[in-house]
Write a protein that holds these residues in place. Structure first.
Motif: not given
Length: 313
Positions: A108-116, A194-205, A230-231, A235-240
């Motif tokens: 999720g984090l890898a794909f989110a960073m690629m989309l960001n 995909p759940f991780f990817m979408i959530s982490l993409l929103a957090a990255l943005q 970045t990390l 962190r709060p989003v990843i832990v939750s």
């Protein structure tokens, strides 16, 4: 001649109030509870009462199947905790949820960073978003059926691997006790990232660009910016999300049941399938209730960490 004076009348004070005003104030205070009452009633009927019934069943014997049950104390819990099949299910569940959660996070984090990233055009990002989100659009039943066909000894996966020379003959991925657990874990990873990817993409943005610019001025490379900017921001989003994923994955039943049914030879037996079999295959409802209570307690431990994390945020 004495003068007649009219008796003095005193208006009711705010402390004394009036009956009408008191009733009006009480009605206003009860209005929120009136709005909440349908939800509270559903929670009590659909959650509280069943949980209480299951807990009571776990301390009794001959429940449901016989008219008169008897008190058994902790005998059902002892039976479950000493059952080799339960211990196997517990171990499989631990492997299943831990590997799935870590893989969900990494993918999720890898794909989110690629989309960001700014290196891809808007059209390319849109295409990748559609492709990456596809697993989330399918129901568990569709995912189970499709992957059973793909992982069949004569399926597409074996054909591709044989064509590439990785394997010499077809592998029964879901029928081999040594491979079945890893196969269903792979399917769960594919269905859940995909759940991780979408959530982490929103957090990255939501991370300010000023932080990256300041880090770049200090002479950091991309890995240092990822590690120190970045990390920490994610962190709060990843832990939750990790705690939520642990809870959800531990309750996974449909995918396991529709692909392997907990087999072969209990290789993919999970706590959910073990409890189901105790109730509806063995008709040991008291033992199934004890197993369900144990799962509930384990889930409450994870929920405790999730709630504490939310409070810290």
């Amino acid at each position: 001649m004495t003068s007649m004076t009219a008796p003095k009348t005193t208006a009711p004070t705010e402390e004394q109030g009036t009956p009408g005003r008191t009733r009006s104030t009480l009605a206003r205070r009860l209005i929120p509870y009136g709005y909440l009452s349908p939800t509270v009633l559903l929670i009590v009927v659909l959650m509280v009462i069943p949980i209480v019934m299951v807990i009571s069943y776990s301390f009794r014997d001959n429940v449901i199947v016989q008219e008169n049950s008897v008190f058994a104390g902790f005998a059902n819990y002892t039976k479950v905790l000493t059952d080799p099949d339960f211990l196997t299910a517990l171990k499989n569940t631990a492997v299943f949820i831990s590997v799935s959660t870590v893989a969900h996070l990494v993918l999720g984090l890898a794909f989110a960073m690629m989309l960001n990233t700014q290196l891809l055009s808007g059209v390319t990002k849109a295409i990748f978003r559609i492709v990456y989100i596809l697993p989330w659009l399918f129901t568990i039943a569709v995912i189970a059926v499709v992957w059973r066909l793909l992982l069949d000894p004569s399926g597409v996966v074996n054909h591709v691997l044989q064509t590439l020379g990785v394997i010499q003959e077809g592998v029964n991925w879901l029928g081999d006790p040594a491979m079945a657990l890893w196969a269903v874990t792979l399917v769960n990873i594919w269905a859940g990232y995909p759940f991780f990817m979408i959530s982490l993409l929103a957090a990255l943005q939501g991370i300010p660009n000023d932080l990256y610019e300041a880090a770049a001025v200090d002479g950091t490379n991309w890995f240092q910016r990822f590690l120190h900017v970045t990390l920490p921001q994610l962190r709060p989003v990843i832990v939750s999300m990790a705690v939520l994923d642990l809870i959800w994955t531990s309750q996974q039943f449909a995918l396991i049941w529709m692909t392997t049914g907990g087999g072969p030879l209990h290789a993919t037996e999970m706590l959910s399938t073990y409890t189901y079999k105790q109730a509806f295959s063995e008709y040991e409802f008291a033992t199934a209730s004890a197993a369900a209570v144990i799962v509930l307690l384990l889930t409450m431990v994870l929920t405790f960490f999730y709630v504490r994390q939310q409070r810290e945020r």
